[in-house]
Design a protein around this motif. Structure first.
Motif, PDB file in Angstrom:
ATOM      1  N   LYS A   1      33.642  34.106  34.854  1.00  0.00           N
ATOM      2  CA  LYS A   1      33.067  32.811  35.227  1.00  0.00           C
ATOM      3  C   LYS A   1      34.120  31.707  35.280  1.00  0.00           C
ATOM      4  O   LYS A   1      33.913  30.675  35.931  1.00  0.00           O
ATOM      5  CB  LYS A   1      31.962  32.414  34.255  1.00  0.00           C
ATOM      6  CG  LYS A   1      32.431  32.129  32.843  1.00  0.00           C
ATOM      7  CD  LYS A   1      31.263  31.788  31.925  1.00  0.00           C
ATOM      8  CE  LYS A   1      31.717  31.494  30.512  1.00  0.00           C
ATOM      9  NZ  LYS A   1      30.584  31.173  29.605  1.00  0.00           N
ATOM     10  N   TRP A   2      35.259  31.911  34.615  1.00  0.00           N
ATOM     11  CA  TRP A   2      36.269  30.848  34.554  1.00  0.00           C
ATOM     12  C   TRP A   2      37.120  30.748  35.811  1.00  0.00           C
ATOM     13  O   TRP A   2      37.772  29.729  36.045  1.00  0.00           O
ATOM     14  CB  TRP A   2      37.160  31.052  33.335  1.00  0.00           C
ATOM     15  CG  TRP A   2      36.404  30.875  32.063  1.00  0.00           C
ATOM     16  CD1 TRP A   2      35.979  31.842  31.201  1.00  0.00           C
ATOM     17  CD2 TRP A   2      35.932  29.631  31.523  1.00  0.00           C
ATOM     18  NE1 TRP A   2      35.279  31.299  30.161  1.00  0.00           N
ATOM     19  CE2 TRP A   2      35.241  29.935  30.325  1.00  0.00           C
ATOM     20  CE3 TRP A   2      36.029  28.297  31.925  1.00  0.00           C
ATOM     21  CZ2 TRP A   2      34.645  28.950  29.543  1.00  0.00           C
ATOM     22  CZ3 TRP A   2      35.449  27.319  31.151  1.00  0.00           C
ATOM     23  CH2 TRP A   2      34.764  27.641  29.971  1.00  0.00           C
ATOM     24  N   ALA A   3      37.114  31.775  36.638  1.00  0.00           N
ATOM     25  CA  ALA A   3      37.931  31.739  37.856  1.00  0.00           C
ATOM     26  C   ALA A   3      37.534  30.585  38.766  1.00  0.00           C
ATOM     27  O   ALA A   3      38.381  29.996  39.437  1.00  0.00           O
ATOM     28  CB  ALA A   3      37.817  33.071  38.598  1.00  0.00           C
ATOM     29  N   ALA A   4      36.239  30.248  38.787  1.00  0.00           N
ATOM     30  CA  ALA A   4      35.755  29.175  39.658  1.00  0.00           C
ATOM     31  C   ALA A   4      36.046  27.793  39.084  1.00  0.00           C
ATOM     32  O   ALA A   4      35.735  26.791  39.732  1.00  0.00           O
ATOM     33  CB  ALA A   4      34.254  29.329  39.876  1.00  0.00           C
ATOM     34  N   LYS A   5      36.641  27.737  37.909  1.00  0.00           N
ATOM     35  CA  LYS A   5      36.925  26.449  37.273  1.00  0.00           C
ATOM     36  C   LYS A   5      38.413  26.173  37.110  1.00  0.00           C
ATOM     37  O   LYS A   5      38.819  25.024  36.964  1.00  0.00           O
ATOM     38  CB  LYS A   5      36.244  26.394  35.897  1.00  0.00           C
ATOM     39  CG  LYS A   5      34.735  26.574  35.981  1.00  0.00           C
ATOM     40  CD  LYS A   5      34.065  26.404  34.637  1.00  0.00           C
ATOM     41  CE  LYS A   5      32.568  26.681  34.737  1.00  0.00           C
ATOM     42  NZ  LYS A   5      31.880  25.755  35.652  1.00  0.00           N
ATOM     43  N   THR A   6      39.225  27.215  37.153  1.00  0.00           N
ATOM     44  CA  THR A   6      40.649  27.030  36.887  1.00  0.00           C
ATOM     45  C   THR A   6      41.493  26.876  38.150  1.00  0.00           C
ATOM     46  O   THR A   6      42.584  26.304  38.104  1.00  0.00           O
ATOM     47  CB  THR A   6      41.205  28.218  36.079  1.00  0.00           C
ATOM     48  OG1 THR A   6      41.044  29.426  36.858  1.00  0.00           O
ATOM     49  CG2 THR A   6      40.461  28.377  34.757  1.00  0.00           C
ATOM     50  N   GLY A   7      41.007  27.424  39.280  1.00  0.00           N
ATOM     51  CA  GLY A   7      41.804  27.375  40.503  1.00  0.00           C
ATOM     52  C   GLY A   7      43.060  28.212  40.421  1.00  0.00           C
ATOM     53  O   GLY A   7      44.054  27.918  41.094  1.00  0.00           O
ATOM     54  N   SER A   8      43.019  29.274  39.624  1.00  0.00           N
ATOM     55  CA  SER A   8      44.219  30.070  39.373  1.00  0.00           C
ATOM     56  C   SER A   8      44.373  31.266  40.316  1.00  0.00           C
ATOM     57  O   SER A   8      45.416  31.923  40.299  1.00  0.00           O
ATOM     58  CB  SER A   8      44.210  30.568  37.922  1.00  0.00           C
ATOM     59  OG  SER A   8      43.042  31.338  37.668  1.00  0.00           O
TER      60      SER A   8
ATOM     61  N   LEU B   1      37.009  31.797  46.434  1.00  0.00           N
ATOM     62  CA  LEU B   1      38.175  31.749  45.542  1.00  0.00           C
ATOM     63  C   LEU B   1      39.468  32.070  46.281  1.00  0.00           C
ATOM     64  O   LEU B   1      40.526  31.480  45.991  1.00  0.00           O
ATOM     65  CB  LEU B   1      37.986  32.720  44.378  1.00  0.00           C
ATOM     66  CG  LEU B   1      36.920  32.357  43.348  1.00  0.00           C
ATOM     67  CD1 LEU B   1      36.785  33.461  42.303  1.00  0.00           C
ATOM     68  CD2 LEU B   1      37.257  31.028  42.658  1.00  0.00           C
ATOM     69  N   LEU B   2      39.410  32.982  47.239  1.00  0.00           N
ATOM     70  CA  LEU B   2      40.603  33.360  47.996  1.00  0.00           C
ATOM     71  C   LEU B   2      41.020  32.287  49.000  1.00  0.00           C
ATOM     72  O   LEU B   2      42.058  32.407  49.641  1.00  0.00           O
ATOM     73  CB  LEU B   2      40.382  34.698  48.697  1.00  0.00           C
ATOM     74  CG  LEU B   2      40.288  35.914  47.760  1.00  0.00           C
ATOM     75  CD1 LEU B   2      39.869  37.157  48.527  1.00  0.00           C
ATOM     76  CD2 LEU B   2      41.620  36.155  47.036  1.00  0.00           C
ATOM     77  N   HIS B   3      40.198  31.244  49.130  1.00  0.00           N
ATOM     78  CA  HIS B   3      40.572  30.052  49.906  1.00  0.00           C
ATOM     79  C   HIS B   3      40.990  28.893  48.995  1.00  0.00           C
ATOM     80  O   HIS B   3      41.294  27.805  49.490  1.00  0.00           O
ATOM     81  CB  HIS B   3      39.411  29.590  50.784  1.00  0.00           C
ATOM     82  CG  HIS B   3      39.206  30.429  52.011  1.00  0.00           C
ATOM     83  ND1 HIS B   3      38.371  31.529  52.034  1.00  0.00           N
ATOM     84  CD2 HIS B   3      39.725  30.337  53.267  1.00  0.00           C
ATOM     85  CE1 HIS B   3      38.377  32.067  53.235  1.00  0.00           C
ATOM     86  NE2 HIS B   3      39.195  31.373  54.008  1.00  0.00           N
ATOM     87  N   GLY B   4      40.962  29.115  47.684  1.00  0.00           N
ATOM     88  CA  GLY B   4      41.337  28.061  46.744  1.00  0.00           C
ATOM     89  C   GLY B   4      40.199  27.127  46.385  1.00  0.00           C
ATOM     90  O   GLY B   4      40.426  26.076  45.777  1.00  0.00           O
ATOM     91  N   VAL B   5      38.957  27.486  46.738  1.00  0.00           N
ATOM     92  CA  VAL B   5      37.797  26.644  46.453  1.00  0.00           C
ATOM     93  C   VAL B   5      37.343  26.869  45.014  1.00  0.00           C
ATOM     94  O   VAL B   5      37.360  27.999  44.512  1.00  0.00           O
ATOM     95  CB  VAL B   5      36.647  26.948  47.424  1.00  0.00           C
ATOM     96  CG1 VAL B   5      35.439  26.052  47.155  1.00  0.00           C
ATOM     97  CG2 VAL B   5      37.118  26.787  48.868  1.00  0.00           C
ATOM     98  N   VAL B   6      36.930  25.808  44.335  1.00  0.00           N
ATOM     99  CA  VAL B   6      36.412  25.896  42.971  1.00  0.00           C
ATOM    100  C   VAL B   6      35.067  25.176  42.909  1.00  0.00           C
ATOM    101  O   VAL B   6      34.669  24.491  43.849  1.00  0.00           O
ATOM    102  CB  VAL B   6      37.394  25.293  41.942  1.00  0.00           C
ATOM    103  CG1 VAL B   6      38.685  26.089  41.891  1.00  0.00           C
ATOM    104  CG2 VAL B   6      37.686  23.825  42.272  1.00  0.00           C
ATOM    105  N   ASP B   7      34.360  25.320  41.774  1.00  0.00           N
ATOM    106  CA  ASP B   7      33.047  24.692  41.691  1.00  0.00           C
ATOM    107  C   ASP B   7      33.175  23.207  41.341  1.00  0.00           C
ATOM    108  O   ASP B   7      34.139  22.776  40.721  1.00  0.00           O
ATOM    109  CB  ASP B   7      32.131  25.440  40.719  1.00  0.00           C
ATOM    110  CG  ASP B   7      32.435  25.179  39.253  1.00  0.00           C
ATOM    111  OD1 ASP B   7      32.437  24.008  38.841  1.00  0.00           O
ATOM    112  OD2 ASP B   7      32.632  26.155  38.506  1.00  0.00           O
ATOM    113  N   ALA B   8      32.166  22.450  41.775  1.00  0.00           N
ATOM    114  CA  ALA B   8      32.216  20.990  41.636  1.00  0.00           C
ATOM    115  C   ALA B   8      31.631  20.524  40.303  1.00  0.00           C
ATOM    116  O   ALA B   8      30.762  19.658  40.258  1.00  0.00           O
ATOM    117  CB  ALA B   8      31.474  20.344  42.797  1.00  0.00           C
ATOM    118  N   SER B   9      32.112  21.100  39.218  1.00  0.00           N
ATOM    119  CA  SER B   9      31.673  20.696  37.892  1.00  0.00           C
ATOM    120  C   SER B   9      32.735  19.818  37.238  1.00  0.00           C
ATOM    121  O   SER B   9      33.910  19.828  37.636  1.00  0.00           O
ATOM    122  CB  SER B   9      31.413  21.922  37.017  1.00  0.00           C
ATOM    123  OG  SER B   9      32.626  22.643  36.799  1.00  0.00           O
TER     124      SER B   9
END
Length: 269
Positions: free
Chosen positions: A59-66, A153-161
């Motif tokens: 779940k953290w992948a969408a928040k770190t942008g790593s 994620l493979l485009h560098g998009v993350v969640d808007a939290s």
């Protein structure tokens, strides 16, 4: 950003298909998830992975942008930029030693201009703003299902939290996030020839900027609201109730819009 949606131009099938790839990737990947449930073996794998990305470390992948961003450089997206065509117009240099919040308006029906300008490098963002690692943000619900999550994620998009904002900007110099602050409510106001924005009570990005020291970068998408013809939804109608339900429960809604289809001259959304 500017677009020229002149109907006199001859559009190639690649250009149409590239735009359709963006407009329809969500329903297509939702269908792929459903197909996984028709076989017991893929269904078990799907369930385990879905639990991992929602309740486990995934779940953290969408928040770190790593994650790496190979799809951002995919040449296919240049056809998308050429379709309109769309240009990323730079008005000032950005210091790579700073951090930034790109504030986008208008939201439009699907925030089309952001995809070739910021989610991908189809209009040369990296060349115009060297050293800036930008992470466009979208609804957290888009990261709840496999395939859709990985595509973003493979485009560098993350969640808007708020957590994602702080974690990405907290990575240091050169980090940037992009927010369409008007959100779903603003999409319902989109119609040709207008730039009606929703800013009241949308001050969270300002608090994030003050907390992280990030600079605000205003971005306007000229022509975004001209991409679709829209039909006004009557108050109290079934569609209005559906729009209100989707917005309150899932954070998105479905404006009634008419645009050019992949194989036809007109298509309703």
């Amino acid at each position: 950003m500017s677009t020229d949606s002149s109907s006199s131009r001859v559009l190639t099938f690649k250009q149409r298909l590239s735009v359709a790839t963006y407009v329809y990737f969500i329903p297509v990947l939702l269908a792929v998830n459903l197909l996984c449930l028709f076989n017991k073996y893929t269904a078990i794998c799907w369930l385990l992975y879905t639990l991992y990305i929602n309740l486990g470390p995934g779940k953290w992948a969408a928040k770190t942008g790593s994650w790496p961003k190979p799809l951002r450089w995919w040449g296919w997206w240049r056809h998308c930029a050429e379709y309109f065509p769309v240009q990323l117009i730079k008005t000032a240099d950005l210091d790579p030693d700073q951090r930034y919040i790109f504030v986008v308006a208008p939201h439009g029906i699907v925030t089309m201009f952001c995809w070739p300008c910021f989610d991908t490098d189809a209009t040369g963002f990296l060349q115009k703003f060297p050293g800036i690692d930008i992470h466009p943000m979208t609804l957290e619900i888009n990261f709840k299902l496999p395939f859709l999550r990985e595509f973003l994620l493979l485009h560098g998009v993350v969640d808007a939290s708020k957590t994602a904002c702080l974690m990405v900007l907290g990575r240091g110099s050169g980090q940037a996030i992009l927010l369409a602050v008007g959100g779903a409510q603003e999409s319902l106001l989109a119609k040709p020839g207008t730039y009606d924005l929703i800013l009241n009570k949308r001050k969270g990005f300002v608090r994030i900027a003050l907390q992280t020291g990030a600079k605000l970068v205003p971005v306007i998408g000229f022509g975004e609201n001209d991409l679709y013809d829209t039909r006004e939804t009557k108050q109290g109608s079934a569609r209005a109730l559906l729009q209100r339900f989707l917005k309150s429960v899932f954070g998105f809604t479905l404006p009634e819009a008419l645009g050019t289809g992949l194989l036809t001259s007109e298509s309703w959304l």
